[in-house]
Each structure stands twice: as structure tokens, then as C-alpha cells.
Enzyme design. Structure first.
Site, PDB file in Angstrom:
ATOM      1  N   ASP A 239      -5.947  11.530  -7.619  1.00  0.00           N
ATOM      2  CA  ASP A 239      -5.215  11.025  -6.516  1.00  0.00           C
ATOM      3  C   ASP A 239      -4.441   9.723  -6.944  1.00  0.00           C
ATOM      4  O   ASP A 239      -3.095   9.468  -6.669  1.00  0.00           O
ATOM      5  CB  ASP A 239      -5.962  10.561  -5.302  1.00  0.00           C
ATOM      6  N   ASP A 252     -10.179   8.176  -4.819  1.00  0.00           N
ATOM      7  CA  ASP A 252     -10.031   9.559  -4.420  1.00  0.00           C
ATOM      8  C   ASP A 252      -9.973   9.450  -2.887  1.00  0.00           C
ATOM      9  O   ASP A 252     -10.890   8.760  -2.091  1.00  0.00           O
ATOM     10  CB  ASP A 252     -11.296  10.517  -4.538  1.00  0.00           C
ATOM     11  N   LYS A 254     -10.016  10.749   1.080  1.00  0.00           N
ATOM     12  CA  LYS A 254     -10.640  11.908   1.929  1.00  0.00           C
ATOM     13  C   LYS A 254     -10.222  11.651   3.121  1.00  0.00           C
ATOM     14  O   LYS A 254     -10.076  10.402   3.664  1.00  0.00           O
ATOM     15  CB  LYS A 254     -12.202  11.910   1.314  1.00  0.00           C
TER      16      LYS A 254
END
EC number: 3.1.-.-
Length: 342
Positions: A239, A252, A254
Site C-alpha cells: 500500500d 498497510d 485495513k
């Protein structure tokens, strides 16, 4: 005394004289015998013939012993059939990877080098080939416990939403996650190329959720960029790589509908992040080296996201677990290929 007995015999033999025995008088201290009426049993007034079948059924039920089988049959009638599936036992403690490979690359410097760092964030497209992705490796090597609870969740959602409703739910969740990543990419990109039709995404709950995290992010090096570990042969699409509170991290993003305040609540996400860290460090397309990771869990209702920072020591611990999963995947693939040849 003899004279008295003689007189009594004469009187009894006389026809004109009759002696009648006096009635016996009994004295009692019981108040029940003296004045209280006899108590009437209320059950004697019940229509016994009317309820005879009920009495017989109750008495006959008492006569049978209750066995485990009869208890299961009663529960099945009251609550439905019992699920035969059982939660698996905990997996045995993981061992040491057979083929150890370092997480960090000694040939790369951990200090920033302005002369070699990219002027704009890298965005390398992911090439689809036979090399397995990080996501595939993790999916194919889930523990039996993870598989069990994932299937339980899927069955519960289907029971609640139906097959079509569950398919629509998963499609919407995927779409929301995709839009969330696109919005973050536009925010963190120096070009600021957010399209007008996507400007509404900035007002979404997910974006509001990560505002306090974005304030600590700077020096973006890569956005939605592919990585490849040239030695261990796996690929992935990370990402973001940027500084978080002054430390270079693989980040990352989420999304979640439930709070995940602890890193253990993120399941295999730490393995995914550390796999990207190792790949960046051994990918020639990246001139820098990463030692830390960051998992940011955003919430749809806009509540503050939970950032889970992974320092170099914690990354090293998860790296060993990732190597084990990668070895397990390689072993499974090898066995499947042998079976195909047979």
C-alpha cells in the site's frame, strides 16, 4: 369382700333389679378430636378419569432412565440438530525455518540517501506470472483453526443474509476497501490527483478515521507499488512506504467493522507486512531499506483508527513465521505437482 360379691350375685339373680353398664367416657388432650372437622383432601375432588391419561404419561416418563442419547434427542427437538463440527485443537508450536534467509539486506543502507531516493513515490505495476503472491501463500497455508472460524463466520452470514445477500455484502466490502485505498493514494500523492467524482470519499468514515494517523506520515517513497523477493521468489502489492513518526515503514491500510485495538486482532496482517518489508529490502527497484511496519485499521463509523507499529525486533519475529508459511506453501505445491504427474 366376700360379702360384697354375695350381694351382687343376689341382685343379678333378682328379676326386679337390672344393672346396665355405664357408657365409657374417653378424655383426650387432642384439639383435633375435640372440635376440628376432618380435613378434606383437595385431590379427592379432582376428576381423576379426566386426567388419567396425563397421570399415566407422567408416571411412564419417570419410569424411563434418561440416557445421553435421549438428552440429545430432546435438545434436537427444542433447539434443532446439533452441529457435528468441532473447533480444531491448537496448532503445535511452530519450529525454525529450514532455509533461513535474512530480513534485512546488508548491502542496503538504512540511512536515507537523497541522491538515490526517488523524487516521486514509486508505483511499479504488478506483473501477473507463476510466482506466488503473498496473499496466495497466506490463504493456502491458513491453520485449521483459522479455516474453521472463517467458515463458521461465512455460514453465519449466509444464514442471516442468504446466499445472494452475502455475495452482495462481500462485493460492497471489497468496493469500499478499493475506494478507501484510492482516496489514500490521492491524499498521499504529491500530485494530488483526486478526481472530482471521488472528492466525496474524503468525507467517508474511513478517511475521517485515519486523520490522526495521516498527521504523523511524511516522506512517502512508494504507493500501491509491486515488490518481488528475488531470492525467495514471491511477489506482492504494498500500500505505502513512508515515514511514520520519523521511522521508515511499510504501511498497510485495513478496514474493519469491529474494533481491533491489539495487533493480535489483525490475524495474518503482520505476516503480510513483514513479507513486503523483506521483499523491498531485496528488490533492486528499491534503493532504500525498511526496518519497520505499520498496520492501520480504519473504521466505517469514523471512530479513530488503531495504528499497530512493528519495530525491527517485532518484524524479525514475524519474519520467521512468514518463512515457515512460505516453506509450507512450497511443500504443498510440490506435492500437488507430484500427484498430477501420477
Amino acid at each position: 369382700m366376700e360379702v360384697f360379691q354375695t350381694i351382687c350375685r343376689q341382685l343379678q339373680s333378682s328379676k326386679r333389679f337390672f344393672v346396665e353398664a355405664a357408657p365409657r367416657v374417653v378424655f383426650s388432650t387432642s384439639s383435633y378430636l375435640c372440635g376440628r372437622k376432618k380435613r378434606v383432601n383437595p385431590y379427592e375432588q379432582v376428576d381423576q378419569e379426566k386426567y388419567s391419561d396425563l397421570v399415566r404419561s407422567v408416571l411412564s416418563f419417570r419410569g424411563h432412565a434418561r440416557t445421553p442419547q435421549s438428552l440429545f434427542e430432546e435438545d434436537a427437538l427444542l433447539y434443532g440438530p446439533v452441529s457435528k463440527s468441532k473447533a480444531p485443537k491448537q496448532e503445535e508450536e511452530a519450529g525454525v525455518p529450514q532455509n533461513w534467509f535474512p530480513l534485512f539486506n546488508p548491502e542496503k543502507s538504512i540511512k536515507p540517501d537523497p541522491a538515490r531516493d526517488p523524487p516521486v513515490p514509486l508505483k511499479i505495476p504488478l506483473q501477473r506470472n507463476a510466482i506466488p503472491s503473498v496473499t496466495r501463500v497466506l490463504q493456502q497455508t491458513m491453520t485449521s483453526e483459522q479455516t474453521f472460524y472463517l467458515e463458521k463466520w461465512r455460514q453465519r452470514m449466509i444464514l442471516e443474509l442468504g446466499e445472494d445477500g452475502f455475495a452482495e455484502y462481500t462485493s460492497n466490502m471489497f468496493l469500499q476497501g478499493k475506494q478507501f485505498h484510492e482516496a489514500l493514494e490521492s491524499i498521499l500523492s504529491p500530485q494530488g490527483n483526486l478526481k472530482e467524482r471521488d472528492e466525496s470519499l474524503l468525507e467517508s468514515g474511513y478517511i475521517q478515521s485515519v486523520q490522526h494517523v495521516l498527521k504523523d506520515i511524511s516522506g512517502v517513497r512508494a504507493l500501491e507499488s509491486a515488490v518481488k523477493h528475488e531470492t525467495l521468489q514471491y511477489v506482492g502489492l504494498l500500500d505505502c512506504v513512508a515515514d511514520y513518526q520519523g521511522k521508515l515503514c511499510v504501511i498497510d491500510w485495513k478496514t474493519s467493522e469491529k474494533p481491533k485495538p491489539f495487533i493480535r486482532n489483525t490475524f495474518d496482517n503482520p505476516l503480510q507486512v513483514v513479507a513486503y518489508v523483506g521483499a523491498v529490502n531485496h528488490d533492486a527497484n528499491y534503493s532504500f531499506q525498511v526496518q519497520c511496519g505499520l498496520i492501520v485499521v480504519a473504521y466505517k463509523n469514523g471512530s479513530p483508527a488503531h495504528p499497530h507499529f512493528m519495530d525491527a525486533e517485532l518484524c524479525s519475529q514475524y519474519w520467521a513465521k512468514w518463512l515457515l508459511r512460505l516453506e509450507e506453501y512450497t511443500k504443498k505445491e510440490k506435492n500437488q505437482n507430484i500427484q498430477k504427474l501420477d
